[in-house]
Design an enzyme around this catalytic site. Structure first.
Site, PDB file in Angstrom:
ATOM      1  N   GLU A  25       0.857  -1.197   0.000  1.00 11.73           N
ATOM      2  CA  GLU A  25       0.000   0.000   0.000  1.00 11.73           C
ATOM      3  C   GLU A  25       0.885   1.237   0.000  1.00 11.73           C
ATOM      4  OE1 GLU A  25      -2.482  -0.277   3.499  1.00 11.73           O
ATOM      5  OE2 GLU A  25      -2.912  -2.385   3.055  1.00 11.73           O
ATOM      6  N   LYS A  30       2.171   4.530   1.636  1.00 17.36           N
ATOM      7  CA  LYS A  30       2.222   5.022   3.011  1.00 17.36           C
ATOM      8  C   LYS A  30       1.811   6.491   2.949  1.00 17.36           C
ATOM      9  CE  LYS A  30       5.183   5.063   7.059  1.00 17.36           C
ATOM     10  NZ  LYS A  30       5.052   6.459   7.446  1.00 17.36           N
ATOM     11  N   ASP A  87       1.183  10.134   4.057  1.00 17.12           N
ATOM     12  CA  ASP A  87       1.897  10.959   5.030  1.00 17.12           C
ATOM     13  C   ASP A  87       0.919  11.893   5.745  1.00 17.12           C
ATOM     14  OD1 ASP A  87       4.034  11.827   6.426  1.00 17.12           O
ATOM     15  OD2 ASP A  87       4.885  13.063   4.826  1.00 17.12           O
ATOM     16  N   ARG A 113      -3.575   8.751  17.522  1.00 18.93           N
ATOM     17  CA  ARG A 113      -2.724   7.641  17.908  1.00 18.93           C
ATOM     18  C   ARG A 113      -2.115   7.857  19.286  1.00 18.93           C
ATOM     19  NH1 ARG A 113       2.608   6.233  17.702  1.00 18.93           N
ATOM     20  NH2 ARG A 113       2.922   4.020  17.340  1.00 18.93           N
ATOM     21  N   TYR A 123      -7.232   1.693   6.298  1.00 17.84           N
ATOM     22  CA  TYR A 123      -6.383   0.556   5.920  1.00 17.84           C
ATOM     23  C   TYR A 123      -6.433  -0.641   6.858  1.00 17.84           C
ATOM     24  CZ  TYR A 123      -3.077   3.437   8.673  1.00 17.84           C
ATOM     25  OH  TYR A 123      -2.490   4.219   9.619  1.00 17.84           O
ATOM     26  N   LYS A 149      10.658   3.232   2.820  1.00 18.18           N
ATOM     27  CA  LYS A 149      10.597   4.683   2.607  1.00 18.18           C
ATOM     28  C   LYS A 149      11.190   5.058   1.247  1.00 18.18           C
ATOM     29  CE  LYS A 149       9.136   6.681   6.402  1.00 18.18           C
ATOM     30  NZ  LYS A 149       9.784   7.559   7.160  1.00 18.18           N
ATOM     31  N   CYS A 181      34.287  41.251   6.058  1.00 24.13           N
ATOM     32  CA  CYS A 181      32.862  41.070   6.333  1.00 24.13           C
ATOM     33  C   CYS A 181      32.061  41.715   5.193  1.00 24.13           C
ATOM     34  CB  CYS A 181      32.508  41.735   7.658  1.00 24.13           C
ATOM     35  SG  CYS A 181      30.737  41.778   7.957  1.00 24.13           S
ATOM     36  N   CYS A 233      30.258  45.024   6.959  1.00 29.68           N
ATOM     37  CA  CYS A 233      30.936  46.194   7.530  1.00 29.68           C
ATOM     38  C   CYS A 233      32.391  46.279   7.055  1.00 29.68           C
ATOM     39  CB  CYS A 233      30.874  46.151   9.054  1.00 29.68           C
ATOM     40  SG  CYS A 233      31.850  44.798   9.737  1.00 29.68           S
ATOM     41  N   CYS A 285      32.954  37.722  12.001  1.00 27.59           N
ATOM     42  CA  CYS A 285      33.169  39.161  11.986  1.00 27.59           C
ATOM     43  C   CYS A 285      33.249  39.565  13.455  1.00 27.59           C
ATOM     44  CB  CYS A 285      31.994  39.869  11.320  1.00 27.59           C
ATOM     45  SG  CYS A 285      32.060  41.648  11.548  1.00 27.59           S
ATOM     46  N   CYS A 293      28.929  45.826  13.876  1.00 27.01           N
ATOM     47  CA  CYS A 293      28.532  45.387  12.524  1.00 27.01           C
ATOM     48  C   CYS A 293      27.000  45.362  12.429  1.00 27.01           C
ATOM     49  CB  CYS A 293      29.103  43.998  12.241  1.00 27.01           C
ATOM     50  SG  CYS A 293      28.488  43.292  10.694  1.00 27.01           S
TER      51      CYS A 293
HETATM   52  S1  IVH Z   1      -0.402   0.035   8.708  1.00 24.00           S
HETATM   53  C1  IVH Z   1       0.555  -2.074  12.676  1.00 24.00           C
HETATM   54  N1  IVH Z   1      -0.783   1.185   6.381  1.00 24.00           N
HETATM   55  O1  IVH Z   1       2.416   4.986   9.001  1.00 24.00           O
HETATM   56  C2  IVH Z   1       0.470  -1.477  11.324  1.00 24.00           C
HETATM   57  N2  IVH Z   1       0.115   2.494   8.151  1.00 24.00           N
HETATM   58  O2  IVH Z   1       5.022   4.692  10.333  1.00 24.00           O
HETATM   59  C3  IVH Z   1       0.159  -0.061  11.394  1.00 24.00           C
HETATM   60  N3  IVH Z   1       0.518   4.833   7.569  1.00 24.00           N
HETATM   61  O3  IVH Z   1       1.243   4.920  12.300  1.00 24.00           O
HETATM   62  C4  IVH Z   1       0.047   0.771  10.245  1.00 24.00           C
HETATM   63  N4  IVH Z   1      -0.186   4.705   5.489  1.00 24.00           N
HETATM   64  O4  IVH Z   1      -0.052   6.295  10.597  1.00 24.00           O
HETATM   65  C5  IVH Z   1      -0.356   1.341   7.644  1.00 24.00           C
HETATM   66  N5  IVH Z   1      -1.211   2.082   4.299  1.00 24.00           N
HETATM   67  C6  IVH Z   1      -0.790   2.243   5.543  1.00 24.00           C
HETATM   68  C7  IVH Z   1      -0.320   3.476   6.027  1.00 24.00           C
HETATM   69  C8  IVH Z   1       0.129   3.562   7.347  1.00 24.00           C
HETATM   70  C9  IVH Z   1       0.301   5.507   6.425  1.00 24.00           C
HETATM   71  C10 IVH Z   1       1.098   5.415   8.806  1.00 24.00           C
HETATM   72  C11 IVH Z   1       0.369   5.083  10.069  1.00 24.00           C
HETATM   73  C12 IVH Z   1       1.404   4.491  10.979  1.00 24.00           C
HETATM   74  C13 IVH Z   1       2.662   5.005  10.382  1.00 24.00           C
HETATM   75  C14 IVH Z   1       3.835   4.112  10.722  1.00 24.00           C
END
Ligand code: IVH
Length: 700
Positions: free
Chosen positions: A122, A124, A126, A145, A234, A330, A424, A427, A442, A447
């Site tokens: 999936e 991730k 942000d 959270r 998710y 990442k 400088c 000055c 400086c 200055c």
């Molecule tokens: S699963 C135990 N799926 O990433 C598994 N997390 O760095 C928990 N996040 O706290 C998370 N997209 O806020 C999952 N497709 C995704 C996500 C996701 C973003 C975030 C989530 C989590 C953080 C962890």
């Protein structure tokens, strides 16, 4: 008795409106046009007005009905929210994958796991994780959270997010279900809001995630409603027992089915999830999104790859903080080439000269970037930077841009090695570089650049917090020779201020009021505002606690040095810096002048009362010890320390078994590894904000 026909019509309207909203906000396929929606909505409002007994919390009319709150209630999660371990390259992912499959092979009999476990990849997102509890299909509670164990109840705010169903779209909902996902602010909304804020002269949000976090913690749901947040679901939990993934009630056996169930009951599920059967597919998926993510209308910082089968997830289990069955891969920091135009040299309040690279504007992590600090002469030499060079610039997420290397193959023949000048730039006095140090300074205390820096520090938020004194005004005041010292600020009168360009009498008198108000700031802020080397806001607080005023401190550093350096957190380096500062006549004059214009430079009864009052405030972090590591996004280390200490917590410099929390920013190192080994809770700055009070400055 309410007539049956009315009860039925109200229910019918709710279903119609809920379905229409789902089609519009979740499926992006409008069912009815706006005017029809508005008419039906009004009909429902009218009926509920006439028959208040028919109002229910899941009615579409109740999305923005919530009253502003004073603070959010803390709530304990029935199932803790875990975080994820990270990997930063495909190779690291491959070794994680290998380890995982080995673990699973060891635990599961061969028939069950004939080949490698299938996965779901999936994006991730942000944003900020939310836990949504539905009881009998009705949204009961939405929580942040927090530290994973406890979060904050932000239900009234979350109800305003149109893509989150207030009622699940199924006939026989489970009695209890928790849906998790990521709330986020779409990029377009983020840009619009920042533009509006800029217009109003307000502080800008650093990035969509901070803007989302700040919005979710708004005390007024009306404001949240206006901010256009969105949500991707998710995870589903049907049992408060973490290890029981027996979601038999819904016959869910795997993540892939969970995602489609979430879609079916009305949630927005990110459409880019992929079913993965081998490593090559992960590689392809990750390569695709590393570049295509720029085209998405929201921010993603990587992939989350999860074992699909729930029973395999249970076999893999959890570490202290994260599931073993999932990992975040990442995206690498973005790097782009750009042509160096020139280097400018900035002189700071301590006289340190910082070279800044100015290059042709490039788009990095969604923003246009054209300058980056080069820190000092050594860095320029390490990069081997020459005029006309093409440089590679990097920016990952919201971290400040940096020049990472030079593309020497593109160096033009006329290129000349760049160096820090001898004079400088402000000055023209001779610059000095201490032997063995990388800083060039400086040394001219008059200055103008140094003075501007000193003044900027004095008026800044964590020092005297003098409202209205922006960089431009300070520049004008220094350039026009109206101000030669901090004390001169307090000698400004209406006549002098209105002589400045575009300064009306009203603004001038406001500035004078802010200056007057700043004289009442507590002693520790006055001390911090002096900008003594190594005396940060927290050290200033410890010193101000111990020494009643500047005279006591001044005499202690010269007569009782040991007493000063033995103060917790101070030590010999800071004590020497204080000694040096107080020994200079020019600095004694600063103190003298400040007293003359009305500063106490010490504790005052009223202030003591104010701080006594502060002692009465709740101390949510009482007895807890924190260690800070890495770079945070919206707070600097000092600010984080102050916030923790004001809330009764302690900040320690190294991780030990006594540490309760490690607050980890980006780019963490050994402290994080040690904390993981000791099983210490690791939180990010949003987690920290969640632990602190609800009016925390995460949004600023
Ligand atoms: S699963 C135990 N799926 O990433 C598994 N997390 O760095 C928990 N996040 O706290 C998370 N997209 O806020 C999952 N497709 C995704 C996500 C996701 C973003 C975030 C989530 C989590 C953080 C962890």
């Amino acid at each position: 008795m309410t007539p049956r026909s009315i009860i039925e019509r109200v229910e019918e309207l709710r279903i119609l409106l809920n379905n229409a909203a789902h089609a519009y906000y979740v499926l992006d396929e409008p069912l009815i046009n706006d005017s029809v929606y508005d008419r039906l909505y009004k009909e429902l409002i009218d009926l509920e007005g006439k028959h208040p007994e028919l109002k229910t919390s899941d009615s579409p009319t109740q999305r923005i009905g919530g009253e502003p709150v004073e603070r959010f209630q803390r709530v304990r999660h029935r199932v803790p929210l875990f975080s994820l371990d990270n990997v930063f390259s495909f190779e690291e992912f491959a070794s994680w994958h290998k380890r995982l499959n080995k673990t699973l092979q060891g635990k599961i009999n061969r028939e069950k796991l004939s080949s490698e476990a299938s996965m779901v990849a999936e994006l991730k997102i942000d944003g900020n994780a939310l836990a949504l509890t539905y009881q009998d299909g009705i949204l009961l509670r939405a929580a942040t959270r927090g530290d994973g164990e406890e979060g904050e109840d932000i239900t009234t705010n979350v109800r305003t997010i149109s893509s989150i169903p207030l009622r699940l779209l199924i006939k026989d909902p489970p009695p209890w279900v928790e849906v998790r996902g990521e709330a986020f602010m779409p990029d377009a909304v983020f840009s619009r809001i920042n533009l509006e804020r800029e217009g109003r002269g307000e502080v800008l949000f650093a990035n969509p995630r901070n803007a989302c976090a700040g919005t979710l913690r708004q005390l007024d749901p009306q404001v949240v409603a206006s901010r256009g947040l969105d949500f991707f679901a998710y995870t589903v939990h049907l049992s408060p027992d973490l290890n029981s993934r027996d979601d038999s009630f819904l016959n869910l056996t795997c993540q892939w089915e969970a995602l489609s169930w979430l879609k079916r009951v009305g949630f927005k599920v990110n459409p880019h999830a992929a079913f993965i059967q081998n490593l090559d597919q992960v590689r392809a998926f990750s390569n695709k999104w590393a570049s295509d993510r720029d085209q998405l209308p929201y921010a993603t910082d990587g992939l989350v790859i999860k074992v699909n089968d729930f029973s395999l997830q249970s076999s893999a289990g959890f570490t202290q903080k994260a599931p073993r069955w999932a990992i975040a891969l990442k995206f690498a920091a973005e790097e782009v080439p750009s042509k160096l135009i020139r280097i400018t040299f900035q002189v700071g309040r301590t006289g340190a000269v910082t070279p800044i690279a100015i290059f042709e504007p490039v788009l990095l992590a969604g923003t246009s970037v054209s300058r980056a600090t080069l820190h000092n002469a050594d860095r320029i030499a390490d990069l081997d930077l020459c005029s006309g060079d093409t440089v590679v610039v990097r920016k990952s997420g919201e971290i400040i841009p940096a020049v990472v290397r030079v593309l020497k193959e593109l160096r033009p023949s006329f290129a000349k090695r760049l160096i820090i000048p001898n004079q400088c730039p402000e000055c023209f006095s001779e610059l000095e570089r201490e032997l063995g140090k990388s800083v060039t300074r400086c040394m001219n205390t008059a200055c103008p650049a140094i003075l501007r820096g000193v003044l900027r520090h004095w008026v800044s938020k964590s020092s005297l917090d003098v409202e209205g004194f922006g960089t431009k005004l300070i520049h004008q005041l220094v350039a026009s020779s109206l101000v030669h010292s901090i004390a001169d600020l307090y000698r400004l009168d209406l006549h002098a201020l209105t002589s400045l360009d575009r300064m009306g009498p009203k603004s001038a008198s406001n500035l004078i009021s802010s200056l007057d108000a700043s004289k009442k700031q507590p002693w520790h802020r006055q001390l911090y505002g002096l900008g003594i080397d190594h005396v940060g806001a927290v050290n200033a607080k410890s010193l101000a606690k111990k020494f009643q005023n500047s005279d006591q401190l001044s005499s202690a550093v010269s007569n009782n040095f040991d007493a000063v350096q033995s103060i917790s957190g101070i030590g010999p380096e800071i004590a020497s810096s204080l000694k040096e500062w107080f020994s200079k006549d020019s600095n004694q004059k600063i103190l003298f002048d400040l007293k003359e214009v009305g500063f106490s430079l010490g504790k005052v009864d009223v202030l003591e009362k104010a701080s006594a009052h502060q002692e009465d405030l709740p101390k949510p972090l009482e007895g807890r010890t924190f260690v800070l590591t890495g770079i945070m996004n919206s707070l600097n280390r000092n600010q984080a320390e102050i916030l923790i200490e004001e809330a009764g917590g302690k900040v320690s410099s190294s991780v030990s078994s006594k540490t309760d929390y490690l607050v980890a920013g980006n780019k963490t190192g050994n402290k994080r590894i040690k904390a993981e080994r000791l099983g210490i809770r690791i939180i990010d700055e949003i987690g920290l904000m969640d632990l602190l009070n609800p009016d925390s400055p995460i949004s600023h």
